[in-house]
Each structure stands twice: as structure tokens, then as C-alpha cells.
Design a protein around this motif. Structure first.
Motif, PDB file in Angstrom:
ATOM      1  N   CYS A 216       0.812  -1.222   0.000  1.00  0.00           N
ATOM      2  CA  CYS A 216       0.000   0.000   0.000  1.00  0.00           C
ATOM      3  C   CYS A 216       0.841   1.266   0.000  1.00  0.00           C
ATOM      4  O   CYS A 216       0.295   2.365  -0.099  1.00  0.00           O
ATOM      5  N   ALA A 217       2.155   1.138   0.147  1.00  0.00           N
ATOM      6  CA  ALA A 217       3.019   2.318   0.178  1.00  0.00           C
ATOM      7  C   ALA A 217       3.058   2.953  -1.208  1.00  0.00           C
ATOM      8  O   ALA A 217       3.027   2.256  -2.218  1.00  0.00           O
ATOM      9  N   PRO A 218       3.111   4.290  -1.262  1.00  0.00           N
ATOM     10  CA  PRO A 218       3.202   4.944  -2.575  1.00  0.00           C
ATOM     11  C   PRO A 218       4.527   4.621  -3.249  1.00  0.00           C
ATOM     12  O   PRO A 218       5.555   4.523  -2.589  1.00  0.00           O
ATOM     13  N   ARG A 219       4.461   4.425  -4.515  1.00  0.00           N
ATOM     14  CA  ARG A 219       5.658   4.075  -5.289  1.00  0.00           C
ATOM     15  C   ARG A 219       6.476   5.331  -5.563  1.00  0.00           C
ATOM     16  O   ARG A 219       5.948   6.385  -5.905  1.00  0.00           O
ATOM     17  N   ARG A 220       7.771   5.185  -5.447  1.00  0.00           N
ATOM     18  CA  ARG A 220       8.678   6.288  -5.781  1.00  0.00           C
ATOM     19  C   ARG A 220       9.193   6.077  -7.202  1.00  0.00           C
ATOM     20  O   ARG A 220       9.686   5.005  -7.534  1.00  0.00           O
TER      21      ARG A 220
END
Length: 56
Positions: free
Chosen positions: A32-36
Motif C-alpha cells: 500500500c506504500a506509494p511508489r517512488r
């Protein structure tokens, strides 16, 4: 003796459940972490813009 075996068996299941639950929470937070988006991995070069462009 049978109660001791049941107790040890329950401890084993509780430990396994705790480990599986912690790994699933870790994987869920990673998913669920935003992609960099990195421009360096795509072969591009980073471009830095000055904040004050009044001199141009």
C-alpha cells in the motif's frame, strides 16, 4: 500430561500465528506504500531547478 501437550501445542500455534500475522502486515504496508519514481533507474539524469529564477 495431556494438558501439558495441549498447552505446548497451543503455544506453537500461537507463535506461528504471530509470525504469520506480522509478516502479512509488513507485506500489506509495503503493497500500500506509494511508489517512488526514480529517474536514475530509467537512465535519465536528475534536473535541479533553482527556486529563484528572477535572474534569467
Amino acid at each position: 500430561m495431556k494438558s501439558l501437550i495441549n498447552y505446548l501445542n497451543n503455544m506453537r500455534w500461537n507463535r506461528m500465528f504471530t509470525i504469520v500475522l506480522s509478516i502479512s502486515i509488513l507485506l500489506f504496508t509495503q503493497a500500500c506504500a506509494p511508489r517512488r519514481i526514480s529517474t536514475q533507474s530509467a537512465g535519465g539524469s536528475p534536473v535541479s531547478y533553482p527556486f529563484n529564477q528572477a535572474g534569467n
